[in-house]
Design a protein around this motif. Structure first.
Motif, mmCIF file in Angstrom:
data_model
loop_
_atom_site.group_PDB
_atom_site.id
_atom_site.type_symbol
_atom_site.label_atom_id
_atom_site.label_comp_id
_atom_site.label_asym_id
_atom_site.label_seq_id
_atom_site.Cartn_x
_atom_site.Cartn_y
_atom_site.Cartn_z
ATOM 1 N N LYS A 143 -3.130 -14.368 3.448
ATOM 2 C CA LYS A 143 -2.621 -15.583 4.085
ATOM 3 C C LYS A 143 -1.569 -16.261 3.213
ATOM 4 C CE LYS A 143 -4.209 -19.986 6.048
ATOM 5 N NZ LYS A 143 -5.394 -20.851 6.305
ATOM 6 N N ALA A 144 -1.785 -16.291 1.912
ATOM 7 C CA ALA A 144 -0.864 -16.970 1.010
ATOM 8 C C ALA A 144 0.438 -16.210 0.808
ATOM 9 C CB ALA A 144 -1.538 -17.192 -0.350
ATOM 10 N N HIS A 145 0.419 -14.883 1.031
ATOM 11 C CA HIS A 145 1.600 -14.058 0.753
ATOM 12 C C HIS A 145 2.143 -13.395 2.014
ATOM 13 C CE1 HIS A 145 1.167 -14.625 -3.566
ATOM 14 N NE2 HIS A 145 -0.121 -14.355 -3.459
ATOM 15 N N ASN A 146 2.091 -14.112 3.130
ATOM 16 C CA ASN A 146 2.748 -13.696 4.370
ATOM 17 C C ASN A 146 2.336 -12.307 4.841
ATOM 18 O OD1 ASN A 146 4.271 -16.134 4.407
ATOM 19 N ND2 ASN A 146 5.711 -15.230 2.952
ATOM 20 N N GLY A 147 1.044 -12.029 4.830
ATOM 21 C CA GLY A 147 0.539 -10.776 5.377
ATOM 22 C C GLY A 147 0.481 -9.626 4.399
ATOM 23 N N THR A 148 0.895 -9.841 3.141
ATOM 24 C CA THR A 148 0.808 -8.777 2.144
ATOM 25 C C THR A 148 -0.646 -8.555 1.749
ATOM 26 O OG1 THR A 148 3.004 -9.289 1.267
ATOM 27 C CG2 THR A 148 1.517 -8.033 -0.157
ATOM 28 N N VAL A 188 9.947 9.497 -5.739
ATOM 29 C CA VAL A 188 9.390 8.554 -6.718
ATOM 30 C C VAL A 188 10.323 7.351 -6.843
ATOM 31 C CG1 VAL A 188 8.441 8.276 -9.040
ATOM 32 C CG2 VAL A 188 8.419 10.528 -7.956
ATOM 33 N N PRO A 189 10.215 6.365 -5.940
ATOM 34 C CA PRO A 189 10.990 5.131 -6.092
ATOM 35 C C PRO A 189 10.477 4.311 -7.274
ATOM 36 C CG PRO A 189 9.482 4.948 -4.238
ATOM 37 C CD PRO A 189 9.396 6.361 -4.714
ATOM 38 N N ILE A 190 11.335 3.451 -7.803
ATOM 39 C CA ILE A 190 11.059 2.754 -9.061
ATOM 40 C C ILE A 190 10.820 1.262 -8.827
ATOM 41 C CG2 ILE A 190 11.865 2.326 -11.406
ATOM 42 C CD1 ILE A 190 11.535 5.284 -10.723
ATOM 43 N N LEU A 191 9.727 0.763 -9.388
ATOM 44 C CA LEU A 191 9.488 -0.681 -9.470
ATOM 45 C C LEU A 191 10.156 -1.180 -10.746
ATOM 46 C CD1 LEU A 191 5.678 -0.669 -8.612
ATOM 47 C CD2 LEU A 191 7.476 -1.530 -7.123
ATOM 48 N N ARG A 192 11.154 -2.041 -10.625
ATOM 49 C CA ARG A 192 11.919 -2.501 -11.775
ATOM 50 C C ARG A 192 11.268 -3.732 -12.413
ATOM 51 N NH1 ARG A 192 15.462 1.865 -12.307
ATOM 52 N NH2 ARG A 192 16.188 2.430 -10.226
ATOM 53 N N ASP A 193 11.233 -3.738 -13.741
ATOM 54 C CA ASP A 193 10.743 -4.887 -14.515
ATOM 55 C C ASP A 193 9.378 -5.346 -14.025
ATOM 56 O OD1 ASP A 193 13.118 -5.088 -16.137
ATOM 57 O OD2 ASP A 193 14.128 -6.007 -14.424
ATOM 58 N N THR A 194 8.418 -4.443 -14.087
ATOM 59 C CA THR A 194 7.083 -4.755 -13.568
ATOM 60 C C THR A 194 6.384 -5.841 -14.366
ATOM 61 O OG1 THR A 194 6.177 -2.933 -14.900
ATOM 62 C CG2 THR A 194 6.762 -2.456 -12.609
ATOM 63 N N ALA A 196 1.463 -9.655 -5.682
ATOM 64 C CA ALA A 196 1.989 -9.632 -4.314
ATOM 65 C C ALA A 196 3.337 -8.927 -4.264
ATOM 66 C CB ALA A 196 2.112 -11.060 -3.778
ATOM 67 N N GLY A 197 4.176 -9.153 -5.284
ATOM 68 C CA GLY A 197 5.476 -8.488 -5.318
ATOM 69 C C GLY A 197 5.343 -6.991 -5.439
ATOM 70 N N VAL A 198 4.397 -6.539 -6.249
ATOM 71 C CA VAL A 198 4.159 -5.100 -6.389
ATOM 72 C C VAL A 198 3.695 -4.500 -5.065
ATOM 73 C CG1 VAL A 198 2.727 -3.347 -7.503
ATOM 74 C CG2 VAL A 198 3.675 -5.227 -8.854
ATOM 75 N N GLU A 199 2.718 -5.150 -4.419
ATOM 76 C CA GLU A 199 2.165 -4.621 -3.166
ATOM 77 C C GLU A 199 3.217 -4.565 -2.063
ATOM 78 O OE1 GLU A 199 -0.573 -3.211 -2.654
ATOM 79 O OE2 GLU A 199 -1.843 -3.774 -4.337
ATOM 80 N N ARG A 220 4.732 -1.100 -0.326
ATOM 81 C CA ARG A 220 4.626 -0.889 1.124
ATOM 82 C C ARG A 220 5.998 -0.630 1.733
ATOM 83 N NH1 ARG A 220 2.407 -5.683 4.862
ATOM 84 N NH2 ARG A 220 4.403 -6.568 4.178
ATOM 85 N N ASP A 221 7.008 -1.366 1.281
ATOM 86 C CA ASP A 221 8.371 -1.151 1.772
ATOM 87 C C ASP A 221 8.872 0.238 1.389
ATOM 88 O OD1 ASP A 221 11.047 -2.084 2.802
ATOM 89 O OD2 ASP A 221 11.588 -1.796 0.699
ATOM 90 N N PHE A 222 8.579 0.669 0.157
ATOM 91 C CA PHE A 222 8.964 2.019 -0.263
ATOM 92 C C PHE A 222 8.339 3.078 0.644
ATOM 93 C CE2 PHE A 222 9.716 0.808 -4.996
ATOM 94 C CZ PHE A 222 11.029 0.449 -4.694
#
Length: 416
Positions: A236-241, A292-298, A304-307, A311-313
């Motif tokens: 709920k706090a992260h718009n459905g993530t 293998v897409p890359i998560l930058r500056d984890t 929430a940003g990681v999830e 999902r977008d990848f």
């Protein structure tokens, strides 16, 4: 007005591409920005769209041909149809496919396969627009030809004469001649460029690195309890993530990489490159192969940003819409075979990286806890590493650090 259709400008790391699929044929009406052709490279599939309303006048590079950056692949006519499209009355073969005549149009790739299989247009059922023969039609016809049962030779044995088609006739007591079984079909298709590139990189990793794997196991109960407690509020706090497991692993791995910089390093010839940032690749399965897409500056990303990014990848990987820049670089990789049911595996390095973490299936097992047997949801962890740079001590300590943070998630927040 005639317009030249050229291959896109490939990045410096991509030498050439292969024409994968022509979605339009000469004479077919095309709208502006409608997909014309897919060009497959070693890393991604690039799409070429129509520059305006019109039609293709001529295809210069057929399916399977290799093209260079900005090479001419087709001629396009704006505002008019280069070749009249067949009317509905002439296109009865679309709804009721029939054997094509020798004059039936055929794509260059389809004609090449037909010639190799010694098939004429009359031997193939065209299912394309207006009865056009597609590559798939030729492959199907070739498979049917190879699987067609041969006419059995005449036999004096009554049982053989009365046997059903496709069945192996029984031999009489005085007959020693073995009758052939029905032919088994085979299908031969070219390996895609992406699959060939994956194979090359895997072989290179096996042959050019001193790769070892160390294992451990983690009790997933604390993470599962945390998810169950907060998943509704989190979504709920992260718009459905949705709150998944991967974000915890990414954050735990990031903190472990901070403590063990050699695991975050890479080998460049005789040099070791220590990276002051944390770019973690996440292995994603697509219809065309593993990417293998890359998560930058984890270290700067939230759970929430990681999830949401993962999902977008995943969605864009299935649609073939990941960009090359999104898969370049990376200092560490996480692969999750557990989503497919893998209980344990040894992941292969992704050079020039020196380590990769493998996640696996969560499975309940009896565990000894303080002298008592308890049923706990356990996951095996596997870490493959390049022994040229990372010693066994550092590899084990790195994996134990991840285990400790996952079994006590507060350590991730407190950086303990």
């Amino acid at each position: 007005m005639a317009i030249e259709i050229k291959a896109p400008q490939f990045p410096e790391s991509v030498a050439d591409g292969t024409i994968a699929t022509w979605h339009k044929q000469p004479g077919e009406p095309v709208s502006r920005d409608e997909l014309l052709v897919d060009i497959e490279t070693d890393k991604v599939v690039l799409e070429v769209v129509a520059p305006a309303d019109g039609s293709l006048a001529e295809i210069l590079k057929g399916e399977g041909d290799t093209v260079l950056s900005q090479e001419l692949i087709a001629q396009f006519v704006e505002g008019e149809v280069a070749q009249a499209a067949p009317s509905s009355s002439e296109g009865e073969a679309v709804s009721s496919p029939a054997a094509a005549s020798d004059e039936t149009p055929m794509s260059p790739a389809a004609r090449k396969i037909a010639d190799e299989a010694n098939l004429s247009a009359g031997d193939i059922v065209g299912t394309g627009k207006g009865g056009r023969i597609t590559k798939e039609d030729v492959v199907k016809a070739a498979a049917n030809k190879s699987s067609a049962p041969a006419v059995p030779a005449a036999s004096s044995t009554p049982e053989a004469a009365q046997s059903m088609p496709g069945m192996i006739p029984q031999m009489s007591n005085d007959a020693n001649i073995a009758m052939p079984a029905a032919a088994r079909s085979e299908k031969r298709v070219p390996m895609t460029r992406l699959r060939k590139r994956i194979a090359e990189r895997l072989l290179d990793a096996k042959n050019s690195t001193a790769m070892l794997t160390t294992f451990n196991e983690v009790n997933m109960q604390p993470i599962m309890d945390l998810r169950n407690r907060y998943k509704a509020q989190f979504e709920k706090a992260h718009n459905g993530t949705r709150l998944g497991f991967m974000s915890f692993f990414v954050k735990a791995a990031t903190e472990a990489l901070r403590r063990h910089p050699e695991v975050n390093a890479s080998i460049d010839g005789d040099d070791v490159v220590y990276h002051g940032y944390y770019d973690i690749g996440v292995a994603v399965s697509s219809n065309r192969g593993l990417v293998v897409p890359i998560l930058r500056d984890t270290d700067q990303m939230s759970l929430a940003g990681v999830e949401s990014t993962i999902r977008d990848f995943g969605e864009r990987a299935q649609a073939g819409q990941l960009g090359i820049d999104e898969m370049q670089g990376g200092t560490f990789t996480i692969s999750n075979g557990g989503v497919f049911g893998s209980l344990m595996s040894t992941p292969i390095l992704n050079p020039p990286q020196t380590a990769i973490l493998g996640m696996h299936k969560i499975q309940e097992r009896p565990m000894a806890v303080n002298g008592e047997v308890k049923i706990l949801p356990m996951m095996y962890l596997a870490m493959s590493y390049d022994h040229r740079l990372i010693d066994g001590k550092e590899a084990v300590q790195f994996l134990v650090a991840i285990k400790d943070m996952l079994e006590d998630p507060a350590r991730i927040l407190l950086e303990l």
